[in-house]
Motif scaffolding. Structure first.
Motif, PDB file in Angstrom:
ATOM      1  N   ILE A 189       0.775  -1.296  -0.074  1.00 42.20           N
ATOM      2  CA  ILE A 189      -0.078  -0.082  -0.049  1.00 42.20           C
ATOM      3  C   ILE A 189       0.998   1.381   0.191  1.00 42.20           C
ATOM      4  CG2 ILE A 189      -0.266   0.431   2.580  1.00 42.20           C
ATOM      5  CD1 ILE A 189      -3.372   0.884   1.963  1.00 42.20           C
ATOM      6  N   HIS A 190       0.300   2.299  -0.717  1.00 43.98           N
ATOM      7  CA  HIS A 190       0.945   3.541  -0.504  1.00 43.98           C
ATOM      8  C   HIS A 190       1.173   4.175   0.824  1.00 43.98           C
ATOM      9  CE1 HIS A 190       2.233   7.798  -1.763  1.00 43.98           C
ATOM     10  NE2 HIS A 190       2.261   7.484  -3.108  1.00 43.98           N
ATOM     11  N   PRO A 191       2.482   4.511   1.144  1.00 44.84           N
ATOM     12  CA  PRO A 191       2.581   5.014   2.409  1.00 44.84           C
ATOM     13  C   PRO A 191       1.617   6.361   2.853  1.00 44.84           C
ATOM     14  CG  PRO A 191       4.764   4.934   1.403  1.00 44.84           C
ATOM     15  CD  PRO A 191       3.749   4.637   0.536  1.00 44.84           C
ATOM     16  N   GLU A 192       1.272   6.974   1.979  1.00 43.62           N
ATOM     17  CA  GLU A 192       0.228   8.186   2.528  1.00 43.62           C
ATOM     18  C   GLU A 192      -1.135   7.622   2.441  1.00 43.62           C
ATOM     19  OE1 GLU A 192       0.082  10.965  -0.929  1.00 43.62           O
ATOM     20  OE2 GLU A 192       2.434  11.376  -0.477  1.00 43.62           O
ATOM     21  N   ASP A 193      -1.362   6.415   1.999  1.00 43.55           N
ATOM     22  CA  ASP A 193      -2.780   5.743   2.068  1.00 43.55           C
ATOM     23  C   ASP A 193      -3.006   4.833   3.387  1.00 43.55           C
ATOM     24  OD1 ASP A 193      -3.068   7.198  -0.108  1.00 43.55           O
ATOM     25  OD2 ASP A 193      -3.277   5.515  -1.703  1.00 43.55           O
ATOM     26  N   GLU A 194      -1.826   4.547   3.677  1.00 40.93           N
ATOM     27  CA  GLU A 194      -1.655   3.347   4.745  1.00 40.93           C
ATOM     28  C   GLU A 194      -2.688   3.612   5.921  1.00 40.93           C
ATOM     29  OE1 GLU A 194       2.218   2.114   5.682  1.00 40.93           O
ATOM     30  OE2 GLU A 194       1.454   0.174   6.374  1.00 40.93           O
ATOM     31  N   LYS A 195      -2.357   4.823   6.510  1.00 40.13           N
ATOM     32  CA  LYS A 195      -2.919   4.984   7.709  1.00 40.13           C
ATOM     33  C   LYS A 195      -4.620   5.054   7.756  1.00 40.13           C
ATOM     34  CE  LYS A 195      -2.032   8.012  11.577  1.00 40.13           C
ATOM     35  NZ  LYS A 195      -1.296   9.431  11.897  1.00 40.13           N
ATOM     36  N   ARG A 196      -4.755   5.972   6.579  1.00 40.46           N
ATOM     37  CA  ARG A 196      -6.504   5.988   6.249  1.00 40.46           C
ATOM     38  C   ARG A 196      -7.094   4.676   5.966  1.00 40.46           C
ATOM     39  NH1 ARG A 196      -8.750   7.098   1.159  1.00 40.46           N
ATOM     40  NH2 ARG A 196      -6.751   7.004   0.534  1.00 40.46           N
ATOM     41  N   ALA A 197      -6.521   3.803   5.272  1.00 42.53           N
ATOM     42  CA  ALA A 197      -7.134   2.498   4.760  1.00 42.53           C
ATOM     43  C   ALA A 197      -7.202   1.508   5.916  1.00 42.53           C
ATOM     44  CB  ALA A 197      -5.948   1.631   3.618  1.00 42.53           C
ATOM     45  N   TRP A 198      -6.158   1.474   6.724  1.00 41.23           N
ATOM     46  CA  TRP A 198      -6.433   0.799   8.010  1.00 41.23           C
ATOM     47  C   TRP A 198      -7.379   1.080   8.881  1.00 41.23           C
ATOM     48  CZ3 TRP A 198      -5.341  -3.884   8.374  1.00 41.23           C
ATOM     49  CH2 TRP A 198      -4.368  -4.503   8.074  1.00 41.23           C
ATOM     50  N   ALA A 199      -7.515   2.564   8.957  1.00 41.42           N
ATOM     51  CA  ALA A 199      -8.447   3.059   9.949  1.00 41.42           C
ATOM     52  C   ALA A 199      -9.854   2.681   9.534  1.00 41.42           C
ATOM     53  CB  ALA A 199      -8.226   4.576  10.072  1.00 41.42           C
ATOM     54  N   ALA A 200     -10.263   2.963   8.323  1.00 41.53           N
ATOM     55  CA  ALA A 200     -11.342   2.560   7.658  1.00 41.53           C
ATOM     56  C   ALA A 200     -11.730   1.233   7.716  1.00 41.53           C
ATOM     57  CB  ALA A 200     -11.384   2.972   6.301  1.00 41.53           C
ATOM     58  N   TRP A 201     -10.785   0.284   7.589  1.00 40.01           N
ATOM     59  CA  TRP A 201     -10.835  -1.390   7.492  1.00 40.01           C
ATOM     60  C   TRP A 201     -11.183  -1.607   8.992  1.00 40.01           C
ATOM     61  CZ3 TRP A 201     -12.817  -5.108   5.340  1.00 40.01           C
ATOM     62  CH2 TRP A 201     -12.244  -6.457   5.688  1.00 40.01           C
TER      63      TRP A 201
END
Ligand code: ADP
Length: 636
Positions: A340-352
């Motif tokens: 995953i793109h480092p910029e998207d990682e936090k957002r994606a995990w939080a949502a999941w």
């Protein structure tokens, strides 16, 4: 007296000769006149006693009873006889109860007068003991009989149980000759009860089982006493081979422990085999269904995956290989997240994580590395399969590659940006020329042409607004929307906006209910833009009504502004979508209203940038109320 004396002598010698302990007494004081050796021995005295009255002769308490009996007979004149009387005599210095047949008879002369008494004590101890022994033996015998009866009943009961047991139960000698075979057993092998006795273990088992019994089971039975495992029976009439589970036990003789027989219990395994076959069939069907599903999953052009309730991926279809540098095996679990793109990682995990916790559908866009080292955009969606209790069983997800779509959107934004920018300059020039020309015509007194140019100016205004909106959208989409924060009076700003809009609104009166009068910090121009947009929409979409209400309220934490109209309204399902880019409500009347569907999108983006909220409350045919709220604290 002589005769009496000689009579006495006669008695004496008779008494002495008697083998039974005997004594003779005379007179009122019961004087012992004769006592043979037997009696003296019982009394444990010698012949010196003879001639003494009994009371003198036996002061010992142990013989009081005897004395009392003699006195009783002497007084009453009635003979005494008692079988098995227990009398305690001193034997070898200690008292011992012996059993006697006790007789005291009155002696009479020829005239019938009482002259004396003769007492005999026939020892019946042996007899009594013997009788006791017999009685005890009888009792023992009867209790043994009851015990035997009990065992017999118990055995009968057991026998009945074995008889009615649904399992095959048999009992045979060490050569395998049947001693007993229960009804279920007979039925299982299709054997007549009459033939049971002449049957043999080796006859009703299948050939292979006979071999096993001979070579393996028998030796083991004799060694360890038991065996259990699978065997086969042969049906005596149909020849069907019946699979069974058999248990053998050795029966041993109680005392010698010598093996004497073999007991066996068998369970018909056909139902199990049948169930197993059904299960096998079901399993095959299931495998086919899984293969079909996998085929289906692989046939779609998107990446399809499933995950357990904890969010660990347990299946990913073949499409994954087309783009990802990771093999499916490594992508399973949380492996996919390595790309995953480092910029998207936090957002994606939080949502999941949020979705895993709440079970709400997962929808997100993020970038994953592809095999060429580039990041691709994916639209990822997943929904949870839940059981009756709303517990999540599994997640079903799909990833759609939207890189090209994103690329196109970017191109469109770029185009719009360039186009609107390029349009803006000539339009501004046209506007300037139109205004100059209008002024010149007015000065020359040509009002007709001046009016025409004023109309043109109006249209140019609209055109420049549209271009402005397009520019704004491209700014928002490329993340270039910039806010300029200043401190200003909110109330005053609202009044100015109302005045400006009211000037061009010929058919609507804007009523105001202003209950918020504070200075706030914010981007004044952009907030103005939002309010103007809400007011012009309210006017545009309520052609048949004549007024609009603008109200404000708030406290130290936040302010709220609403614009209410009494126009065409918006259907409930369309309400959330009106804030989307280019969204316009489709319907017969809406086409008559000009617009690009950008105003509310821009407004919503501005409010979002100011950390506020925007929403609509509407009823079709009755009107709409558009509201926004802005927090105050964060802006200070
Ligand atoms: P437009 O340029 O089409 O007005 P907007 O973004 O301002 O674009 O609005 C989006 C859509 O929302 C409009 O096309 C219209 O269908 C609906 N809408 C907006 N405001 C109102 C309102 N006050 N009453 C009814 N419908 C409205």
């Amino acid at each position: 007296m002589t005769s009496f004396n000689s009579e006495q002598e006669l008695f004496k010698s008779l008494v002495e000769a008697s083998p039974i302990p005997t004594a003779v007494y005379i007179g009122k004081d019961i004087t012992i006149v004769a006592a043979n050796q037997g009696m003296l021995k019982l009394w444990d005295k010698d012949a010196s006693l003879i001639g003494l009255p009994v009371r003198e002769a036996f002061p010992a308490a142990s013989l009081q009873n005897l004395t009392a009996k003699l006195e009783q007979v002497s007084h009453s004149g009635i003979n005494y006889h008692q079988e098995n009387e227990t009398v305690a005599f001193m034997i070898a210095g200690s008292p011992e109860g012996l059993h006697f047949s006790h007789t005291i008879n009155i002696l009479k002369d020829a005239a019938g007068n009482q002259t004396g008494m003769i007492q005999t004590l026939t020892d019946t101890t042996e007899l009594v003991l013997a009788r006791q022994k017999i009685a005890d033996a009888e009792a023992d015998l009867s209790s043994a009989r009851t015990e035997e009866m009990k065992i017999k009943t118990e055995l009968q009961r057991l026998g009945r149980m074995v008889d009615i047991s649904e399992d095959f139960c048999n009992y045979c000698d060490l050569e395998g000759n049947t001693i007993y075979l229960n009804a279920a057993g007979l039925k299982l092998i299709g054997m007549d009860k009459k033939r049971m006795k002449s049957s043999n273990l080796f006859q009703y088992h299948s050939a292979t089982s006979v071999q096993t019994i001979r070579d393996i089971i028998m030796p083991q039975l004799l060694r360890t006493g038991k065996w259990s495992g699978k065997l086969e029976l042969t049906h005596q009439q149909t020849g069907e081979v019946i699979p069974i589970h058999k248990q053998f036990f050795i029966i041993r003789e109680d005392i010698t422990d010598r093996p004497i027989a073999i007991a066996g219990i068998a369970r018909d395994l056909r139902p199990e085999v049948k169930a197993g076959k059904a299960l096998d069939y079901k399993n095959t069907q299931l495998q086919i269904a899984i293969r079909e599903l996998e085929f289906l999953a692989n046939s779609v052009p998107v990446v399809v995956w499933t995950s357990d309730p904890q969010g660990q991926l347990d299946y990913i279809n073949q499409r994954w290989y087309e783009k990802s540098p990771l093999p499916v095996k490594r992508a399973l679990g949380n492996g996919w997240a390595d790309t995953i793109h480092p910029e998207d990682e936090k957002r994606a995990w939080a949502a999941w994580r949020e979705c895993l916790k709440t079970g709400i559908p997962y929808q997100i866009e993020f970038r994953l590395l592809d095999k060429f080292g580039e990041y691709r955009w994916w639209m990822v969606r997943a929904i949870a399969l839940k059981d009756d209790n709303q517990h999540i069983i599994k997640w079903y997800g799909s990833n759609i590659d939207i890189t090209e779509q994103k690329e196109l959107e970017k191109q469109k934004d770029n185009f719009l940006g360039v186009a609107s920018h390029e349009l803006k300059t000539p339009v501004t020039s046209i506007k300037a020329y139109a205004q100059v020309m209008e002024m010149m015509f007015r000065r020359a007194g040509d009002t007709k042409n001046a009016e025409l140019l004023a109309k043109m100016d109006n249209q140019v205004n609209r055109l420049s607004n549209l271009i402005g909106d397009l520019l704004e959208v491209t700014k928002i989409n490329t993340g270039r929307l910039q806010l300029t924060l200043t401190k200003f009076s909110f109330n005053q700003m609202v009044e100015e906006v109302i005045e400006e809009v009211q000037r061009t609104a010929l058919n609507h009166a804007i009523h105001k209910q202003l209950d918020f009068d504070r200075e706030i910090t914010g981007d004044k121009e952009r907030i103005c833009q939002v309010i103007i947009n809400l007011l012009t929409n309210a006017i545009k979409y309520s052609p048949d009504s004549d007024h609009i209400i603008l109200s404000t309220s708030g406290n130290e934490h936040q302010l709220q502004l609403s614009v209410q109209d009494f126009g065409i309204g918006i259907r409930a399902d369309q309400q959330p979508r009106v804030f989307e880019q280019f969204y316009r409500v489709s319907g017969s009347r809406e086409h008559t209203f000009p617009g690009l569907g950008l105003g509310l999108y821009i407004s919503a983006e501005i409010i979002k940038h100011l950390n506020g909220k925007i929403w609509v409350d509407s009823a079709e045919g009755k009107g709409s109320t558009f509201c926004f709220s802005l927090p105050l604290l964060n802006q200070q």
